[in-house]
Design an enzyme around this catalytic site. Structure first.
Site, PDB file in Angstrom:
ATOM      1  N   TYR A 160       0.843  -1.205   0.000  1.00 46.96           N
ATOM      2  CA  TYR A 160       0.000   0.000   0.000  1.00 46.96           C
ATOM      3  C   TYR A 160       0.869   1.242   0.000  1.00 46.96           C
ATOM      4  O   TYR A 160       1.786   1.351   0.796  1.00 46.96           O
ATOM      5  CB  TYR A 160      -0.908   0.019   1.243  1.00 46.96           C
ATOM      6  CG  TYR A 160      -2.359  -0.103   0.858  1.00 46.96           C
ATOM      7  CD1 TYR A 160      -2.980   0.925   0.135  1.00 46.96           C
ATOM      8  CD2 TYR A 160      -3.096  -1.238   1.152  1.00 46.96           C
ATOM      9  CE1 TYR A 160      -4.300   0.812  -0.261  1.00 46.96           C
ATOM     10  CE2 TYR A 160      -4.413  -1.359   0.758  1.00 46.96           C
ATOM     11  CZ  TYR A 160      -5.011  -0.331   0.047  1.00 46.96           C
ATOM     12  OH  TYR A 160      -6.309  -0.447  -0.355  1.00 46.96           O
ATOM     13  N   THR A 195      -3.618   5.949 -22.042  1.00 44.73           N
ATOM     14  CA  THR A 195      -3.450   4.623 -21.482  1.00 44.73           C
ATOM     15  C   THR A 195      -1.985   4.260 -21.692  1.00 44.73           C
ATOM     16  O   THR A 195      -1.277   4.916 -22.464  1.00 44.73           O
ATOM     17  CB  THR A 195      -4.304   3.577 -22.225  1.00 44.73           C
ATOM     18  OG1 THR A 195      -3.919   3.587 -23.596  1.00 44.73           O
ATOM     19  CG2 THR A 195      -5.782   3.885 -22.116  1.00 44.73           C
ATOM     20  N   ASP A 253      -6.173  13.492 -25.402  1.00 40.09           N
ATOM     21  CA  ASP A 253      -6.281  12.112 -24.943  1.00 40.09           C
ATOM     22  C   ASP A 253      -5.634  11.235 -26.006  1.00 40.09           C
ATOM     23  O   ASP A 253      -6.242  10.896 -27.018  1.00 40.09           O
ATOM     24  CB  ASP A 253      -7.752  11.741 -24.744  1.00 40.09           C
ATOM     25  CG  ASP A 253      -7.928  10.279 -24.321  1.00 40.09           C
ATOM     26  OD1 ASP A 253      -6.926   9.548 -24.290  1.00 40.09           O
ATOM     27  OD2 ASP A 253      -9.071   9.886 -24.029  1.00 40.09           O
ATOM     28  N   LYS A 293      -1.699   0.481 -24.990  1.00 39.60           N
ATOM     29  CA  LYS A 293      -2.010   0.375 -26.426  1.00 39.60           C
ATOM     30  C   LYS A 293      -0.704   0.472 -27.212  1.00 39.60           C
ATOM     31  O   LYS A 293       0.146  -0.398 -27.027  1.00 39.60           O
ATOM     32  CB  LYS A 293      -3.057   1.421 -26.776  1.00 39.60           C
ATOM     33  CG  LYS A 293      -4.375   1.158 -26.003  1.00 39.60           C
ATOM     34  CD  LYS A 293      -5.488   2.147 -26.293  1.00 39.60           C
ATOM     35  CE  LYS A 293      -6.706   1.855 -25.413  1.00 39.60           C
ATOM     36  NZ  LYS A 293      -7.763   2.873 -25.554  1.00 39.60           N
ATOM     37  N   GLU A 312      -0.496   4.778  -0.520  1.00 42.17           N
ATOM     38  CA  GLU A 312      -1.321   5.983  -0.706  1.00 42.17           C
ATOM     39  C   GLU A 312      -0.468   7.232  -0.540  1.00 42.17           C
ATOM     40  O   GLU A 312       0.330   7.332   0.380  1.00 42.17           O
ATOM     41  CB  GLU A 312      -2.470   5.990   0.301  1.00 42.17           C
ATOM     42  CG  GLU A 312      -3.579   5.038  -0.105  1.00 42.17           C
ATOM     43  CD  GLU A 312      -4.678   4.932   0.942  1.00 42.17           C
ATOM     44  OE1 GLU A 312      -4.522   5.493   2.023  1.00 42.17           O
ATOM     45  OE2 GLU A 312      -5.693   4.278   0.637  1.00 42.17           O
ATOM     46  N   ARG A 353      -1.652  -2.614 -18.499  1.00 41.45           N
ATOM     47  CA  ARG A 353      -2.920  -1.876 -18.507  1.00 41.45           C
ATOM     48  C   ARG A 353      -2.837  -0.774 -17.463  1.00 41.45           C
ATOM     49  O   ARG A 353      -2.580  -1.042 -16.292  1.00 41.45           O
ATOM     50  CB  ARG A 353      -4.087  -2.789 -18.158  1.00 41.45           C
ATOM     51  CG  ARG A 353      -4.186  -4.039 -18.979  1.00 41.45           C
ATOM     52  CD  ARG A 353      -5.577  -4.610 -18.960  1.00 41.45           C
ATOM     53  NE  ARG A 353      -6.410  -3.830 -19.839  1.00 41.45           N
ATOM     54  CZ  ARG A 353      -6.380  -3.926 -21.171  1.00 41.45           C
ATOM     55  NH1 ARG A 353      -5.563  -4.773 -21.769  1.00 41.45           N
ATOM     56  NH2 ARG A 353      -7.163  -3.178 -21.911  1.00 41.45           N
TER      57      ARG A 353
HETATM   58  C1  LIG Z   1      -8.836   3.281 -24.713  1.00 42.44           C
HETATM   59  C2  LIG Z   1      -9.175   4.692 -24.519  1.00 42.44           C
HETATM   60  C3  LIG Z   1      -9.515   5.216 -23.259  1.00 42.44           C
HETATM   61  C4  LIG Z   1      -9.867   4.352 -22.065  1.00 42.44           C
HETATM   62  O1  LIG Z   1      -8.941   3.537 -21.611  1.00 42.44           O
HETATM   63  P1  LIG Z   1      -9.290   2.351 -20.583  1.00 42.44           P
HETATM   64  O2  LIG Z   1      -7.929   1.919 -20.209  1.00 42.44           O
HETATM   65  O3  LIG Z   1     -10.066   1.348 -21.344  1.00 42.44           O
HETATM   66  O4  LIG Z   1     -10.040   2.947 -19.451  1.00 42.44           O
HETATM   67  C5  LIG Z   1      -9.690   6.578 -23.131  1.00 42.44           C
HETATM   68  N1  LIG Z   1      -9.573   7.387 -24.197  1.00 42.44           N
HETATM   69  C6  LIG Z   1      -9.295   6.930 -25.427  1.00 42.44           C
HETATM   70  C7  LIG Z   1      -9.173   7.896 -26.556  1.00 42.44           C
HETATM   71  C8  LIG Z   1      -9.096   5.566 -25.629  1.00 42.44           C
HETATM   72  O5  LIG Z   1      -8.833   5.117 -26.862  1.00 42.44           O
END
Ligand SMILES: *Cc1c(COP(=O)(O)O)cnc(C)c1O
Length: 414
Positions: free
Chosen positions: A46, A220, A193, A223, A48, A229
């Site tokens: 933990y 994220t 994003d 990807k 925090e 993850r």
């Molecule tokens: C995949 C994605 C997310 C969300 O990601 P998670 O890990 O599934 O919560 C947010 N924004 C965009 C543009 C994405 O492609």
């Protein structure tokens, strides 16, 4: 493993991943080192708080791990501040909203049906219940160009506090300068994003929104960035914004950080700094172009007219009379995984839309180059054109298995 039931399921998933071709553009394979860090004893701890300011003792190693992750990701994206604790992309976005907006504020983001993400204001999400989302769209789905004039009009009219650039089903590049211009005109903060394309940006294969003056990047890590993850929030230079974001993550919306994931993120950031990752990112783009060429030759309509990044959105219903769901199912039968996707102006339902979305990040990690990608695209089209031909599908499934065997999922990248 003592739990034989779960062990069997893990083995099954290993085999599925090894024998099939992964074309879902948001998926990838991590290295053995990332996997090892992710499965490490840091899962027991933990922590925090933030490095040097924790609520529990015993933080000698967690502090070092988190500091390393922050230092590496800041170097990778050329920014001053980073929060590496978001459990995933969705909480990363939620934290930015919580940090910078008050309930009822307006946010301008890309329309979902034109490529935007659920977290940018889909009515079913919590943010959509708290804030008011307005949208911008493509001017013409056949070129993919964003309608910046209309975006400016909407911004002037609705005075958003936050403008989001980012997508999960858009194959072209965005003009970040235009976003920043419009945001400055209406006094909005800019957030990119970059969940899908973060790896391509880190490698310098695609433009970094920070270079055009964006305030914040969320992403994220699993990807194109090829990590575990998880999520990250980066702030270019504004310390006040960065502090608000830290508070929004903890204690705002999360409890203890997942230190095992943060260790794995640090490993992935380290891998992303290497020359071989730069080569990888370039090849992802070349491979997508190679698949685009085959689809164009076969006169299959692509949203945006093609691709500048790692993904393609094809109107299989309009071009071949095969629905997105049928395409997903029949390709699954021959060992190719991708997803059905609504296209701009889709007249079909979300659970059986007109399009499919696919991309090259995972097969490029396997070592595929243009030649193999073209062949896969040709096989895909053959299946779609002859979806009831059992013999042909059996043959193609064999070909896919052969390719998968020839290009095993690598354990090391550098
Ligand atoms: C995949 C994605 C997310 C969300 O990601 P998670 O890990 O599934 O919560 C947010 N924004 C965009 C543009 C994405 O492609």
């Amino acid at each position: 493993m003592r739990d034989k039931l779960i062990e069997k399921l893990i083995k099954g998933e290993e085999k599925r991943q090894a024998e099939g071709l992964e074309l879902i553009p948001s998926e990838n394979y991590v290295s053995e080192d990332v996997l090892k860090a992710n499965g490490s004893v840091f899962t027991n701890k933990y922590s925090e708080g933030y490095p040097g300011r924790r609520y529990y003792g015993g933080q000698d190693f967690t502090d070092q791990v988190e500091r390393l992750a922050i230092e590496r990701v800041c170097k990778l994206f050329n920014c001053k501040f980073a929060n590496v604790q978001p459990h995933s992309g969705a909480p990363a976005n939620l934290a930015v909203y919580a940090a910078l907006l008050t309930p009822g504020d307006t946010v301008l983001g890309m329309d979902l049906s034109h490529g935007g993400h659920l977290t940018h204001g889909h009515p079913m999400t919590l943010p959509a219940k708290i804030y008011k989302f307005v949208t911008y769209k493509m001017k013409n789905p056949d070129t993919g160009e964003i309608d910046y004039e209309d975006m400016r009009r909407v911004a002037l009219e609705t005075k958003p506090k936050l403008i989001i650039a980012g997508f999960s089903a858009y194959p072209r590049t965005l003009n970040y300068k235009k976003f920043v211009e419009i945001a400055r005109e209406v006094g909005a903060i800019t957030m990119a994003d970059m969940a899908h394309i973060a790896g391509l940006i880190a490698a310098g294969a695609l433009r970094n929104p920070f270079d055009d003056g964006f305030d914040i990047i969320t992403s994220t890590t699993h990807k194109t960035l090829r990590g575990p993850r998880g999520g990250i929030i980066l702030t270019r230079e504004n310390e006040e914004i960065a502090k608000k974001i830290d508070k929004a993550i903890f204690p705002g919306i999360q409890g203890g950080p997942h230190m095992h994931t943060i260790a794995a993120k640090a490993v992935a950031f380290g891998e992303a700094m290497t020359p071989s990752f730069k080569k990888y990112a370039k090849q992802v783009l070349k491979n997508a172009k190679a698949m685009e060429e085959v689809f164009r030759k076969n006169k299959i309509r692509m949203i945006g007219g093609g691709t500048d990044n790692h993904l393609i959105l094809a109107d299989v219903f309009g071009s071949l009379g095969v629905t997105g769901k049928e395409a997903q199912t029949v390709l699954d039968e021959v060992g190719i995984t991708l997803n059905m996707n609504a296209i701009a102006g889709d007249t079909r339902k979300p659970l059986d839309p007109s399009g499919i979305r696919f991309g090259t990040p995972a097969i490029t990690t396997r070592g595929f180059r243009e030649k193999e990608c073209k062949y896969v695209a040709e096989l895909m089209i053959k299946v779609l054109k002859n979806k009831d031909d059992k013999k042909l599908k059996e043959y193609i499934h064999k070909e896919i298995k052969k390719l998968a065997k020839k290009f095993p999922i690598p354990k090391k990248f550098v």
